[in-house]
Scaffold this motif. Structure first.
Motif, PDB file in Angstrom:
ATOM      1  N   LEU A 192       0.830  -1.204   0.000  1.00 46.59           N
ATOM      2  CA  LEU A 192       0.000   0.000   0.000  1.00 46.59           C
ATOM      3  C   LEU A 192       0.866   1.255   0.000  1.00 46.59           C
ATOM      4  O   LEU A 192       0.586   2.218  -0.729  1.00 46.59           O
ATOM      5  CB  LEU A 192      -0.933  -0.001   1.209  1.00 46.59           C
ATOM      6  CG  LEU A 192      -2.123  -0.952   1.140  1.00 46.59           C
ATOM      7  CD1 LEU A 192      -2.848  -0.991   2.483  1.00 46.59           C
ATOM      8  CD2 LEU A 192      -3.094  -0.535   0.032  1.00 46.59           C
ATOM      9  N   ARG A 193       1.938   1.248   0.809  1.00 43.38           N
ATOM     10  CA  ARG A 193       2.833   2.400   0.840  1.00 43.38           C
ATOM     11  C   ARG A 193       3.477   2.604  -0.527  1.00 43.38           C
ATOM     12  O   ARG A 193       3.618   3.747  -1.009  1.00 43.38           O
ATOM     13  CB  ARG A 193       3.892   2.181   1.909  1.00 43.38           C
ATOM     14  CG  ARG A 193       4.820   3.352   2.212  1.00 43.38           C
ATOM     15  CD  ARG A 193       4.106   4.475   2.931  1.00 43.38           C
ATOM     16  NE  ARG A 193       3.561   5.474   2.032  1.00 43.38           N
ATOM     17  CZ  ARG A 193       2.730   6.434   2.423  1.00 43.38           C
ATOM     18  NH1 ARG A 193       2.335   6.517   3.692  1.00 43.38           N
ATOM     19  NH2 ARG A 193       2.281   7.318   1.572  1.00 43.38           N
ATOM     20  N   MET A 194       3.864   1.521  -1.165  1.00 44.39           N
ATOM     21  CA  MET A 194       4.470   1.627  -2.491  1.00 44.39           C
ATOM     22  C   MET A 194       3.484   2.200  -3.508  1.00 44.39           C
ATOM     23  O   MET A 194       3.849   3.041  -4.339  1.00 44.39           O
ATOM     24  CB  MET A 194       4.963   0.252  -2.945  1.00 44.39           C
ATOM     25  CG  MET A 194       6.112  -0.304  -2.131  1.00 44.39           C
ATOM     26  SD  MET A 194       6.640  -1.938  -2.729  1.00 44.39           S
ATOM     27  CE  MET A 194       7.511  -1.470  -4.239  1.00 44.39           C
ATOM     28  N   ALA A 195       2.234   1.731  -3.451  1.00 42.29           N
ATOM     29  CA  ALA A 195       1.228   2.232  -4.391  1.00 42.29           C
ATOM     30  C   ALA A 195       0.932   3.705  -4.146  1.00 42.29           C
ATOM     31  O   ALA A 195       0.819   4.500  -5.091  1.00 42.29           O
ATOM     32  CB  ALA A 195      -0.047   1.402  -4.274  1.00 42.29           C
ATOM     33  N   LEU A 196       0.814   4.091  -2.886  1.00 40.96           N
ATOM     34  CA  LEU A 196       0.518   5.487  -2.559  1.00 40.96           C
ATOM     35  C   LEU A 196       1.663   6.414  -2.935  1.00 40.96           C
ATOM     36  O   LEU A 196       1.440   7.581  -3.292  1.00 40.96           O
ATOM     37  CB  LEU A 196       0.203   5.608  -1.065  1.00 40.96           C
ATOM     38  CG  LEU A 196      -1.112   4.979  -0.612  1.00 40.96           C
ATOM     39  CD1 LEU A 196      -1.168   4.911   0.909  1.00 40.96           C
ATOM     40  CD2 LEU A 196      -2.301   5.760  -1.160  1.00 40.96           C
ATOM     41  N   ASP A 197       2.903   5.900  -2.859  1.00 42.77           N
ATOM     42  CA  ASP A 197       4.071   6.720  -3.184  1.00 42.77           C
ATOM     43  C   ASP A 197       4.418   6.675  -4.666  1.00 42.77           C
ATOM     44  O   ASP A 197       5.415   7.276  -5.087  1.00 42.77           O
ATOM     45  CB  ASP A 197       5.275   6.260  -2.357  1.00 42.77           C
ATOM     46  CG  ASP A 197       5.121   6.590  -0.871  1.00 42.77           C
ATOM     47  OD1 ASP A 197       4.225   7.403  -0.539  1.00 42.77           O
ATOM     48  OD2 ASP A 197       5.869   6.035  -0.049  1.00 42.77           O
ATOM     49  N   GLY A 198       3.614   5.968  -5.448  1.00 44.26           N
ATOM     50  CA  GLY A 198       3.849   5.906  -6.882  1.00 44.26           C
ATOM     51  C   GLY A 198       4.961   4.970  -7.308  1.00 44.26           C
ATOM     52  O   GLY A 198       5.433   5.036  -8.448  1.00 44.26           O
ATOM     53  N   PHE A 199       5.367   4.076  -6.423  1.00 40.65           N
ATOM     54  CA  PHE A 199       6.451   3.146  -6.747  1.00 40.65           C
ATOM     55  C   PHE A 199       5.963   1.960  -7.582  1.00 40.65           C
ATOM     56  O   PHE A 199       6.736   1.374  -8.339  1.00 40.65           O
ATOM     57  CB  PHE A 199       7.107   2.627  -5.467  1.00 40.65           C
ATOM     58  CG  PHE A 199       7.859   3.673  -4.692  1.00 40.65           C
ATOM     59  CD1 PHE A 199       8.453   4.748  -5.333  1.00 40.65           C
ATOM     60  CD2 PHE A 199       7.992   3.573  -3.316  1.00 40.65           C
ATOM     61  CE1 PHE A 199       9.156   5.711  -4.622  1.00 40.65           C
ATOM     62  CE2 PHE A 199       8.694   4.523  -2.590  1.00 40.65           C
ATOM     63  CZ  PHE A 199       9.273   5.597  -3.244  1.00 40.65           C
ATOM     64  N   ILE A 200       4.709   1.564  -7.403  1.00 43.55           N
ATOM     65  CA  ILE A 200       4.122   0.503  -8.221  1.00 43.55           C
ATOM     66  C   ILE A 200       2.733   0.975  -8.667  1.00 43.55           C
ATOM     67  O   ILE A 200       2.103   1.791  -7.999  1.00 43.55           O
ATOM     68  CB  ILE A 200       4.005  -0.840  -7.465  1.00 43.55           C
ATOM     69  CG1 ILE A 200       3.208  -0.680  -6.161  1.00 43.55           C
ATOM     70  CG2 ILE A 200       5.374  -1.450  -7.205  1.00 43.55           C
ATOM     71  CD1 ILE A 200       2.891  -1.992  -5.454  1.00 43.55           C
ATOM     72  N   ALA A 201       2.287   0.426  -9.784  1.00 42.56           N
ATOM     73  CA  ALA A 201       0.950   0.754 -10.279  1.00 42.56           C
ATOM     74  C   ALA A 201       0.306  -0.522 -10.810  1.00 42.56           C
ATOM     75  O   ALA A 201       0.024  -0.641 -12.015  1.00 42.56           O
ATOM     76  CB  ALA A 201       1.025   1.821 -11.365  1.00 42.56           C
ATOM     77  N   PRO A 202       0.078  -1.501  -9.929  1.00 47.11           N
ATOM     78  CA  PRO A 202      -0.507  -2.765 -10.384  1.00 47.11           C
ATOM     79  C   PRO A 202      -1.975  -2.598 -10.749  1.00 47.11           C
ATOM     80  O   PRO A 202      -2.627  -1.619 -10.368  1.00 47.11           O
ATOM     81  CB  PRO A 202      -0.346  -3.680  -9.166  1.00 47.11           C
ATOM     82  CG  PRO A 202      -0.368  -2.738  -8.007  1.00 47.11           C
ATOM     83  CD  PRO A 202       0.294  -1.483  -8.480  1.00 47.11           C
ATOM     84  N   GLU A 203      -2.480  -3.581 -11.491  1.00 45.46           N
ATOM     85  CA  GLU A 203      -3.896  -3.576 -11.830  1.00 45.46           C
ATOM     86  C   GLU A 203      -4.752  -3.900 -10.622  1.00 45.46           C
ATOM     87  O   GLU A 203      -5.906  -3.456 -10.541  1.00 45.46           O
ATOM     88  CB  GLU A 203      -4.152  -4.588 -12.950  1.00 45.46           C
ATOM     89  CG  GLU A 203      -3.439  -4.251 -14.247  1.00 45.46           C
ATOM     90  CD  GLU A 203      -3.505  -5.396 -15.251  1.00 45.46           C
ATOM     91  OE1 GLU A 203      -4.240  -6.390 -14.985  1.00 45.46           O
ATOM     92  OE2 GLU A 203      -2.837  -5.306 -16.289  1.00 45.46           O
ATOM     93  N   ARG A 204      -4.191  -4.670  -9.684  1.00 43.13           N
ATOM     94  CA  ARG A 204      -4.926  -4.972  -8.460  1.00 43.13           C
ATOM     95  C   ARG A 204      -3.965  -5.357  -7.352  1.00 43.13           C
ATOM     96  O   ARG A 204      -2.848  -5.823  -7.598  1.00 43.13           O
ATOM     97  CB  ARG A 204      -5.965  -6.075  -8.679  1.00 43.13           C
ATOM     98  CG  ARG A 204      -5.426  -7.375  -9.239  1.00 43.13           C
ATOM     99  CD  ARG A 204      -6.544  -8.360  -9.493  1.00 43.13           C
ATOM    100  NE  ARG A 204      -6.072  -9.573 -10.146  1.00 43.13           N
ATOM    101  CZ  ARG A 204      -6.439 -10.789  -9.781  1.00 43.13           C
ATOM    102  NH1 ARG A 204      -7.260 -10.968  -8.758  1.00 43.13           N
ATOM    103  NH2 ARG A 204      -5.983 -11.849 -10.440  1.00 43.13           N
ATOM    104  N   LEU A 205      -4.427  -5.134  -6.129  1.00 43.75           N
ATOM    105  CA  LEU A 205      -3.708  -5.500  -4.913  1.00 43.75           C
ATOM    106  C   LEU A 205      -4.547  -6.499  -4.134  1.00 43.75           C
ATOM    107  O   LEU A 205      -5.773  -6.359  -4.051  1.00 43.75           O
ATOM    108  CB  LEU A 205      -3.467  -4.266  -4.041  1.00 43.75           C
ATOM    109  CG  LEU A 205      -2.470  -3.214  -4.528  1.00 43.75           C
ATOM    110  CD1 LEU A 205      -2.631  -1.929  -3.716  1.00 43.75           C
ATOM    111  CD2 LEU A 205      -1.043  -3.742  -4.401  1.00 43.75           C
ATOM    112  N   ILE A 206      -3.890  -7.480  -3.545  1.00 38.14           N
ATOM    113  CA  ILE A 206      -4.579  -8.451  -2.696  1.00 38.14           C
ATOM    114  C   ILE A 206      -3.838  -8.546  -1.376  1.00 38.14           C
ATOM    115  O   ILE A 206      -2.630  -8.829  -1.344  1.00 38.14           O
ATOM    116  CB  ILE A 206      -4.671  -9.837  -3.373  1.00 38.14           C
ATOM    117  CG1 ILE A 206      -5.496  -9.735  -4.660  1.00 38.14           C
ATOM    118  CG2 ILE A 206      -5.271 -10.866  -2.423  1.00 38.14           C
ATOM    119  CD1 ILE A 206      -5.608 -11.025  -5.434  1.00 38.14           C
ATOM    120  N   GLY A 207      -4.554  -8.292  -0.289  1.00 39.43           N
ATOM    121  CA  GLY A 207      -3.983  -8.386   1.046  1.00 39.43           C
ATOM    122  C   GLY A 207      -4.525  -9.610   1.761  1.00 39.43           C
ATOM    123  O   GLY A 207      -5.738  -9.768   1.873  1.00 39.43           O
ATOM    124  N   VAL A 208      -3.647 -10.465   2.239  1.00 38.27           N
ATOM    125  CA  VAL A 208      -4.034 -11.684   2.933  1.00 38.27           C
ATOM    126  C   VAL A 208      -3.781 -11.485   4.426  1.00 38.27           C
ATOM    127  O   VAL A 208      -2.639 -11.261   4.844  1.00 38.27           O
ATOM    128  CB  VAL A 208      -3.244 -12.894   2.416  1.00 38.27           C
ATOM    129  CG1 VAL A 208      -3.722 -14.169   3.100  1.00 38.27           C
ATOM    130  CG2 VAL A 208      -3.377 -13.014   0.902  1.00 38.27           C
TER     131      VAL A 208
END
Length: 291
Positions: free
Chosen positions: A124-140
């Protein structure tokens, strides 16, 4: 510093070591060639490692280009003390940045990213900081809530000492190797593990660096800052919770997920170590519907 892993380790033949900004990263790449299938990034939780996904990699390798990482200091990824002091790779922003730098060097851009427990917070931190832009995230069993009461009263007071003292981490590693402390701790997750799965945790927790990394990561975690920014999340997120999770209570996690735009909560039977206890749940969530 380790340059190889034991031959008995899950997916050992897929292991690679990469040096990025002073960190010697252990990763495993399996499955289809990059470009021939979506890239799936697997990120374990605190105290875990690439072995955390051993039950799912065979099934997923037929459909994805898999990238499975040991986070800084965990498993067989080595962080020199000078790098820890300079870049703070055990705090959430520092870990997100370090993993981003690794992916850049590997030229890997995940289309799907899956995180277990604290691994979800890193993603989540990576996505919010623009480090990754995946099509989807899954948290287990994502670690998006305050720790349980037993953690606050028993473990938290030790953490400030641990992060300052390698001797404390060394003592903890010796206890892990010579007592049943690991079995008792893992038993508190609500997930029954096999003897082979328990042995992997005992092996890792007998290493002072792994213990130091896990406890320092917990000591430096900052969920409030993450949730202050969570409104900016653009990536679709599915959280998979476990009814019997004793570390991430379902009621608390449900309230946290409600604060994340567009997030979906899926509830399954099992405990906190769901990827190892119920790998079928993970593969079902990730395999194409036609599979």
């Amino acid at each position: 510093m380790l340059s190889s892993i034991p031959t008995h380790w899950p997916d050992a033949t897929a292991s690679e070591f990469h040096h990025v900004d002073g960190i010697s990263w252990h990763i495993q790449r399996r499955g289809r060639a990059r470009g021939d299938a979506p890239t799936l990034l697997l990120v374990h939780g605190t105290g875990g490692g690439t072995h955390s996904w051993a039950g799912v990699t065979d099934a997923l390798a037929a459909h994805y280009h898999l990238v499975n990482v040991d986070l800084p200091g965990h498993g067989f990824t080595h962080v020199p003390p000078t790098v820890e002091a300079a870049h703070n790779p055990y705090a959430l922003p520092g870990m997100a940045r370090a993993l981003h730098q690794l992916l850049q060097q590997l030229e890997e851009q995940p289309a799907v990213a899956v995180g277990h427990s604290a691994g979800m917070s890193v993603l989540l931190r990576m996505a919010l900081d623009g480090f990754i832009a995946p099509e989807r995230l899954i948290g287990v069993c994502p670690a998006l809530v305050a720790p349980p009461a037993w953690y606050v009263t028993l473990i938290a007071p030790l953490l400030a000492v641990v992060v300052e003292s390698d001797a404390v981490a060394g003592t903890a590693a010796r206890l892990a190797a010579g007592t049943r402390i690991i079995e008792n701790m893992l038993g508190s997750t609500g997930s029954p593990l096999t003897d082979a799965q328990l042995a992997r945790y005992r092996e890792l927790c007998s290493k002072p660096e792994h213990v130091h990394a896990a406890m320092t990561m917990m000591a430096r975690w900052d969920l409030p800052s993450l949730f202050r920014d969570i409104g900016g999340l653009k990536t679709p997120l599915r959280c998979i919770a476990a009814r019997g999770d004793r570390w991430i209570p379902l009621a608390s996690l449900s309230r946290a997920v409600e604060r994340i735009p567009g997030a979906v909560l899926q509830v399954e039977d099992g405990g906190h170590l769901l990827p190892e206890e119920r790998p079928d749940v993970i593969t079902r969530a990730l395999l194409p519907e036609r599979a």
